[in-house]
Design a protein around this motif. Structure first.
Motif, short mmCIF file in Angstrom:
data_model
loop_
_atom_site.label_atom_id
_atom_site.label_comp_id
_atom_site.label_asym_id
_atom_site.label_seq_id
_atom_site.Cartn_x
_atom_site.Cartn_y
_atom_site.Cartn_z
N ARG A 1 0.86 -1.19 0.00
CA ARG A 1 0.00 0.00 0.00
C ARG A 1 0.89 1.24 0.00
O ARG A 1 1.64 1.49 0.94
CB ARG A 1 -0.90 0.01 1.23
N THR A 2 0.82 2.00 -1.08
CA THR A 2 1.66 3.19 -1.22
C THR A 2 0.84 4.46 -1.21
O THR A 2 1.38 5.55 -1.40
CB THR A 2 2.47 3.11 -2.52
N THR A 3 -0.46 4.34 -1.03
CA THR A 3 -1.32 5.52 -0.97
C THR A 3 -2.17 5.46 0.29
O THR A 3 -2.35 4.40 0.89
CB THR A 3 -2.24 5.61 -2.19
N ASP A 4 -2.65 6.61 0.70
CA ASP A 4 -3.53 6.69 1.86
C ASP A 4 -4.48 7.86 1.65
O ASP A 4 -4.33 8.63 0.69
CB ASP A 4 -2.72 6.88 3.14
N GLN A 5 -5.46 7.99 2.52
CA GLN A 5 -6.44 9.07 2.43
C GLN A 5 -6.28 10.01 3.61
O GLN A 5 -5.91 9.58 4.71
CB GLN A 5 -7.86 8.50 2.41
#
Length: 369
Positions: free
Chosen positions: A321-325
């Protein structure tokens, strides 16, 4: 959800045969001379016709758990299919009892919790689901096309032919009523455009009929959901654990083809059917950027040869996971305004997150000064 799976199909077949044999054996007279052996035995053979055909075309993969469960049942059916008419009621009952026992044993094995399917088994079931759903999609409007053709012929011969189609009865009626649609509307939605011939040239206004676009759009939604919600998990389980003994996860199962299906579905569902996300597709390339997604039947048929067998057989790769919110709730109206602004200044989807990050970075730098 998937249409079906091979284990369920064979469970249904063994249950059906067993139920019918149970009925025959329960009510069959045991006295000689009271049973018409030839007609009774022929009837039994006809019952086995469909499951035996399935044994030739829906054959379980050799050595699989499913094959081990149903092969004795298939063999027992074939013995009766190849046998000549029994010489006595006792011999007929013996045949039926042997097959009933084989079907009961198969049912018991099929009801047991089986180990995960092999990768090839899962892929073959998915490919079959893929093909069958395309078949249903490509033929979905056939009856309507036939009806409209019949209406046009009838209308030419008799102008009094009803102008409304009663849906429940598939009949033409003269006046509108609940459950009817104007035939002219259906005709228009099935029209692929007029053609005009002159002595020197042909003018053709080609378009994909609106009802075709609707049905094809539903297929992209269906097959995307089937991939995401069913087969990625099943493939992850079928591939077994990694070298460290950790199970693969659904997101570790990747496919460029089904990702492009996802992008087309997203455009249909969220961009009013206009090609935006799918504009950079490399495998499914008939959608034109900025234009309505309107596949022709011929283009839909090309998907049959595009199923990614080899990609799905590859060992999974871990997804990091290389993105987040951002963890804050923001007013919907403001979020919509930002999204519209970003869409306006950044036509390319993959550049949009960078635009937002640049704006926030600039804001944070200003606040530090």
């Amino acid at each position: 959800m998937p249409l079906d799976d091979q284990t369920k199909r064979w469970t249904d077949r063994t249950n059906d045969v067993h139920a019918q044999l149970t009925m025959f054996l329960k009510h069959m007279p045991r006295a000689e001379g009271r049973v018409a052996l030839r007609s009774t035995f022929t009837g039994i053979q006809q019952i086995l016709h469909d499951p035996l055909n399935a044994a030739a075309s829906d054959t379980p993969i050799p050595g699989s758990q499913l094959a081990k469960a149903v092969e004795p049942f298939i063999t027992a059916m074939q013995v009766i299919a190849d046998a000549s008419t029994p010489n006595s009621v006792a011999q007929l009952i013996s045949h039926l009892t042997d097959l009933s026992t084989a079907s009961e044993q198969a049912i018991t094995l099929l009801q047991e919790e089986s180990p995960p399917q092999s990768v090839d088994e899962v892929i073959e079931e998915f490919a079959n689901d893929f093909r069958l759903s395309l078949l249903a999609t490509l033929t979905a409007n056939s009856k309507l096309v036939e009806l409209i053709g019949a209406w046009n012929q009838s209308k030419s011969a008799d102008p009094a032919t009803g102008d409304y189609l009663k849906i429940a009865a598939l009949q033409f009626v003269p006046t509108p009523e609940p459950g009817t649609v104007p035939v002219s509307v259906v005709n228009s939605l099935l029209s692929d455009g007029p053609s005009i011939w002159t002595p020197t040239e042909r003018l053709s206004i080609d378009r994909v009929p609106a009802l075709y676009r609707m049905v094809y759009g539903q297929w992209f939604t269906y097959i995307h959901a089937t991939w995401e919600d069913v087969y990625r998990d099943r493939l992850a389980a079928a591939h077994g654990p990694d070298d460290q003994g950790n199970p693969w996860q659904r997101n570790d199962i990747k496919s460029q083809f089904f990702n492009e299906i996802r992008l087309i579905r997203h455009d249909i569902a969220h961009h009013a059917g206009i090609c935006e996300d799918a504009a950079e597709n490399e495998l499914i390339r008939w959608a034109e950027p900025g234009e309505p997604i309107a596949a022709t039947p011929q283009q839909m048929l090309t998907l049959l040869d595009s199923f990614p067998f080899n990609d799905l057989r590859k060992e999974p790769t871990r997804s990091e996971r290389t993105t987040d919110q951002l963890p804050w709730s923001l007013p919907s109206e403001w979020v919509h305004k930002v999204k519209q602004h970003v869409l306006k200044i950044s036509p390319r989807k993959k550049d949009r997150s960078g635009v937002v990050m640049s704006a926030i970075d600039s804001w944070m730098e200003d606040k530090q000064e």
